[in-house]
Design an enzyme around this catalytic site. Structure first.
Site, PDB file in Angstrom:
ATOM      1  N   HIS A 191      -6.170  11.705  48.575  1.00 24.47           N
ATOM      2  CA  HIS A 191      -6.330  12.175  49.743  1.00 24.47           C
ATOM      3  C   HIS A 191      -6.015  13.547  49.550  1.00 24.47           C
ATOM      4  CE1 HIS A 191      -1.836  11.059  51.401  1.00 24.47           C
ATOM      5  NE2 HIS A 191      -2.147  12.622  51.255  1.00 24.47           N
ATOM      6  N   ASP A 213      -6.048   4.859  48.676  1.00 24.44           N
ATOM      7  CA  ASP A 213      -5.437   6.192  48.602  1.00 24.44           C
ATOM      8  C   ASP A 213      -4.741   6.623  46.866  1.00 24.44           C
ATOM      9  OD1 ASP A 213      -5.245   8.794  49.142  1.00 24.44           O
ATOM     10  OD2 ASP A 213      -3.272   7.875  50.527  1.00 24.44           O
ATOM     11  N   SER A 260       2.795  13.396  49.680  1.00 22.60           N
ATOM     12  CA  SER A 260       2.304  13.397  49.517  1.00 22.60           C
ATOM     13  C   SER A 260       1.833  12.387  48.060  1.00 22.60           C
ATOM     14  CB  SER A 260       0.423  12.818  50.220  1.00 22.60           C
ATOM     15  OG  SER A 260       0.440  12.790  51.327  1.00 22.60           O
TER      16      SER A 260
END
Length: 469
Positions: free
Chosen positions: A201, A231, A314
């Site tokens: 993402h 992901d 992230s």
């Protein structure tokens, strides 16, 4: 000569100024004459007025005739009088007596006193300041607050500072620009060739990717491959020397309570280090789903940590006490959206993809650009609200819910079966079943507990493989 009443005319040596009337009253004697012989006698022992006996005796000895002959006229005496001798003249223009009228009462006024006081204060202050500065400069002592001495800057390798010092050179910050938006994420170096692992993402729909190292140097990167189901994504930088790949650990060794360190760029604050513990393992987490068709949903059998993780973390590494990567920070849980006190940042619920899963996916992305997913070959009823994962009656586009010849069909799974456990671990829904299966590799054997017609059955299945997205 005996004293007597002065009734004779005034002596010739006493002259009045012209035009000056004699204001002396009758009966007032005239002042006694002074002679030049009174200065000093022949022997030098003459006395002054009031005690000159020698001069008086000499003046009384001569007879009257001699005195008459020796007395010059008034004009001659005036000419022979010494010029330096000053005689008292009561009729002179300037009397010797001066009337004392007292001191002139001018005094000081109030403003003069105030001005004088202010000037004195300023002068005293200036002198005091100068003396103080001079004393300070000349003093051999100075104020110095107590402070600890410089100690060894080294840290234990298993301390937070030691872990950070080891890992920071291998952590990077990603700045991504897409067609409609831009964002910031984190990644870490996998090998000397320049491969960097991050979240899908972070780089999804990226048109331009810039990688910034802990030294501040930035280079462009290219996308190698990505997988939305896990992901995870891999990018690569070229022409960079001295890369410091991070050591990969084993997420199977992680236990609840183990200390961990997270490194990332929350809100673009690069090289941010936070610490915490492993709060839970095998936590089923789903993320994404913005497209609505389920193609962007990721399923993670996550490591839960209370190490603060925020947007921008992230893709960053979650490290154990030996500075080995045990997870890839991927998601956080915030307060409910309808909660008026909802926090937008970390509330101590962070989730990381286990490194064992990340290692396998990264290897496949580097090798082929795609990752494979383990499957059992069944279609699940995602609307089922009971306990467990129910196999649907029909599949997509009217196809059978159990793929013919697939791993599930070979294991004896039938439509309507409810799978309640995987390798003895409870499964509460369809999402959890997918997560538990994807935590393994294609070809791994699993034991499924199935509820059929009110009875539990145990079935063995060997996972198949499907191409990821």
């Amino acid at each position: 000569m005996a004293d007597r009443q002065q009734t004779e005319p005034a002596p010739q040596w006493w002259s009045r100024p012209e035009g000056t009337a004699d204001s002396r009253h009758d009966g007032v004697p005239a002042p006694r004459p002074e002679t030049a012989d009174a200065e000093v006698d022949g022997d030098g022992d003459g006395k002054d007025e009031g005690g000159r006996n020698g001069a008086a005796e000499q003046a009384a000895a001569p007879d009257q005739e001699t005195l008459a002959q020796a007395t010059p006229d008034q004009e001659t005496l005036a000419q022979e009088a010494p010029a330096h001798e000053v005689r008292y003249d009561p009729w002179g223009e300037q009397p010797l007596q001066v009337v004392d009228r007292g001191r002139d009462r001018r005094g000081f006024r109030l403003w003069q006193v105030a001005a004088l006081a202010a000037g004195t204060a300023l002068l005293a202050g200036g002198i005091g300041g100068y003396v103080g500065v001079l004393a300070e400069r000349q003093s051999s002592t100075r104020l110095e607050l107590p402070q600890a001495a410089v100690a060894d800057k080294g840290r234990a390798p298993d301390s937070v500072a030691g872990i950070a010092a080891t890992a920071l050179p291998g952590v990077v910050t990603l700045h991504v620009r897409g067609a409609k938006s831009s964002g910031t994420g984190t990644g870490f170096v996998l090998d000397p060739q320049g491969h960097i692992l991050t979240n899908n993402h972070v780089v999804a729909d990226a048109k331009e990717i810039a990688v910034t190292f802990s030294t501040g140097e930035s280079v462009t990167a290219e996308l190698v491959g990505r997988d939305s189901g896990y992901d995870l994504a891999v990018v690569k930088v070229s022409g960079v020397r001295g890369l410091r790949p991070l050591s990969l650990g084993n997420s199977e060794n992680v236990k609840v309570g183990d200390p961990v360190v997270a490194i990332g760029a929350p809100f673009d604050l690069s090289n941010t280090v936070t610490a915490g513990i492993i709060s839970a393992t095998g936590r089923p987490v789903t993320a994404g789903g913005d497209k609505g068709d389920g193609s962007d949903i990721s399923y993670v059998d996550a490591l839960q940590t209370d190490a603060p993780i925020n947007p921008g973390n992230s893709g960053g590494p979650l490290l154990d006490a030996r500075a080995h990567v045990v997870g890839i920070n991927s998601a956080i849980r915030g307060a409910d959206k309808d909660d008026p006190d909802r926090q937008g940042g970390s509330i101590g619920l962070g989730f990381a993809i286990p490194i064992n899963q990340g290692k396998r996916v990264a290897e496949e992305l580097i090798a082929t650009g795609h990752a494979t997913h383990p499957v059992i070959g069944v279609t699940l009823d995602m609307d089922y609200t009971g306990d467990g994962a129910r196999v649907g009656d029909k599949g997509e586009d009217g196809k059978p819910s159990v793929t013919a010849g697939g791993p599930g069909a070979r294991a004896g799974i039938k439509p309507g079966d409810v799978i309640t456990k995987v390798d003895g671990q409870r499964v509460r829904g369809g999402d959890e079943l997918i997560i538990k299966i994807r935590a393994h590799r294609p070809g791994d054997p699993l034991t499924l507990t199935v509820l059929r017609d009110g009875r539990e059955r145990t079935l063995g299945v060997v996972l198949g493989s499907a191409n990821g997205s």
